[in-house]
Design a protein around this motif. Structure first.
Motif, PDB file in Angstrom:
ATOM      1  N   LEU A  89       0.849  -1.193   0.000  1.00  0.00           N
ATOM      2  CA  LEU A  89       0.000   0.000   0.000  1.00  0.00           C
ATOM      3  C   LEU A  89       0.881   1.238   0.000  1.00  0.00           C
ATOM      4  N   HIS A  90       0.411   2.290  -0.674  1.00  0.00           N
ATOM      5  CA  HIS A  90       1.199   3.525  -0.732  1.00  0.00           C
ATOM      6  C   HIS A  90       0.269   4.720  -0.883  1.00  0.00           C
ATOM      7  N   CYS A  91       0.574   5.790  -0.142  1.00  0.00           N
ATOM      8  CA  CYS A  91      -0.179   7.042  -0.246  1.00  0.00           C
ATOM      9  C   CYS A  91       0.642   8.028  -1.068  1.00  0.00           C
ATOM     10  N   MET A  92       0.072   8.506  -2.172  1.00  0.00           N
ATOM     11  CA  MET A  92       0.759   9.460  -3.042  1.00  0.00           C
ATOM     12  C   MET A  92       0.756  10.849  -2.416  1.00  0.00           C
ATOM     13  N   PRO A  93       1.633  11.744  -2.856  1.00  0.00           N
ATOM     14  CA  PRO A  93       1.690  13.091  -2.279  1.00  0.00           C
ATOM     15  C   PRO A  93       0.367  13.858  -2.362  1.00  0.00           C
ATOM     16  N   ASP A  94      -0.458  13.565  -3.370  1.00  0.00           N
ATOM     17  CA  ASP A  94      -1.732  14.276  -3.509  1.00  0.00           C
ATOM     18  C   ASP A  94      -2.860  13.622  -2.724  1.00  0.00           C
ATOM     19  N   GLY A  95      -2.553  12.555  -1.981  1.00  0.00           N
ATOM     20  CA  GLY A  95      -3.551  11.906  -1.139  1.00  0.00           C
ATOM     21  C   GLY A  95      -4.174  10.661  -1.727  1.00  0.00           C
ATOM     22  N   LYS A  96      -3.951  10.395  -3.008  1.00  0.00           N
ATOM     23  CA  LYS A  96      -4.476   9.164  -3.592  1.00  0.00           C
ATOM     24  C   LYS A  96      -3.803   7.963  -2.939  1.00  0.00           C
ATOM     25  N   MET A  97      -4.586   6.918  -2.720  1.00  0.00           N
ATOM     26  CA  MET A  97      -4.055   5.674  -2.180  1.00  0.00           C
ATOM     27  C   MET A  97      -3.911   4.652  -3.295  1.00  0.00           C
ATOM     28  N   LEU A  98      -2.820   3.883  -3.214  1.00  0.00           N
ATOM     29  CA  LEU A  98      -2.547   2.837  -4.190  1.00  0.00           C
ATOM     30  C   LEU A  98      -2.453   1.497  -3.474  1.00  0.00           C
ATOM     31  N   ALA A  99      -3.052   0.476  -4.070  1.00  0.00           N
ATOM     32  CA  ALA A  99      -2.939  -0.885  -3.573  1.00  0.00           C
ATOM     33  C   ALA A  99      -2.324  -1.735  -4.672  1.00  0.00           C
ATOM     34  N   ALA A 100      -1.136  -2.267  -4.406  1.00  0.00           N
ATOM     35  CA  ALA A 100      -0.459  -3.142  -5.358  1.00  0.00           C
ATOM     36  C   ALA A 100      -0.927  -4.570  -5.114  1.00  0.00           C
ATOM     37  N   THR A 101      -1.507  -5.191  -6.119  1.00  0.00           N
ATOM     38  CA  THR A 101      -1.987  -6.564  -5.988  1.00  0.00           C
ATOM     39  C   THR A 101      -1.345  -7.445  -7.052  1.00  0.00           C
ATOM     40  N   VAL A 102      -1.574  -8.732  -6.941  1.00  0.00           N
ATOM     41  CA  VAL A 102      -1.027  -9.645  -7.944  1.00  0.00           C
ATOM     42  C   VAL A 102      -1.821  -9.579  -9.245  1.00  0.00           C
ATOM     43  N   GLY A 103      -2.992  -8.931  -9.215  1.00  0.00           N
ATOM     44  CA  GLY A 103      -3.842  -8.868 -10.403  1.00  0.00           C
ATOM     45  C   GLY A 103      -3.961  -7.501 -11.023  1.00  0.00           C
TER      46      GLY A 103
END
Length: 208
Positions: A89-103
């Motif tokens: 999981l990662h929070c971008m500087p602009d507040g968007k959240m990212l979830a890295a998955t296998v798919g």
């Protein structure tokens, strides 16, 4: 992994108090979605997001909360069938959240109303050079210039940017001289170069 979440809180007089959270979905609908925790991240408003391998994402509205918001009791828009195995999981500087998955990559903007959170699934589009390099995303980070990078299993190193809320990618892979497209991790240095941990060694990329 497999043992849930352990929280350490500063105790009066020094030391820490400990609280153990485990998945008990059959008995407690507000528990963790899985005990296999691979990543945690706090968003810009203080929510705690937990990425699990097998149960998608869980969220604590505040660090003091003990009831989890999960795909089992909320998040109706979450692509659970594809996004159940979250690596990072990662929070971008602009507040968007990212979830890295296998798919694929899932991005979203956290909301005070969880059921209204819109999750967007991004996957590789064959033939599109600006699409995700590979659906299996292992790791993510933001460099000193606020560029966000994705390490993929088979798609090299990808720089993520948005055009009118559409995610696009600069893909650095074997076509650019990278000796392996399996990238486990990466980090930038003081000169702006990206150091890449590959399956078979280390590479340096100068994006300038």
């Amino acid at each position: 992994k497999g043992q849930g979440l352990l929280k350490a809180s500063p105790a009066k007089g020094g030391g820490y108090s400990w609280k153990w959270f485990k998945s008990e979905l059959g008995e407690n609908g507000n528990s963790l979605s899985s005990n296999n925790i691979y990543s945690m991240e706090q968003d810009a408003d203080g929510r705690i997001w937990i990425g699990t391998y097998g149960g998608g994402i869980s969220m604590l509205p505040t660090p003091e909360s003990e009831n989890f918001v999960t795909v089992a009791n909320n998040f109706p828009n979450y692509p659970q069938e594809i996004g159940d195995r979250v690596r990072y999981l990662h929070c971008m500087p602009d507040g968007k959240m990212l979830a890295a998955t296998v798919g694929g990559l899932i991005w979203f903007e956290p909301s005070d109303t969880p059921e209204l959170t819109r999750f967007h699934l991004v996957q590789k589009i064959p033939g599109d050079i600006r699409s995700l390099g590979n659906n299996d995303v292992i790791y993510m980070f933001t460099d000193r210039k606020d560029n966000t990078w994705l390490c993929t299993f088979g798609g090299g190193l990808n720089r993520l940017y948005f055009e009118d809320d559409i995610p696009r990618f600069d893909v650095y892979c074997s076509d650019n001289g990278l000796s392996s497209n399996i990238v486990h991790s990466a980090i930038d240095d003081d000169n702006g170069c990206i150091w890449i941990a590959r399956e078979s060694g280390i590479s340096r990329l100068d994006p300038n």
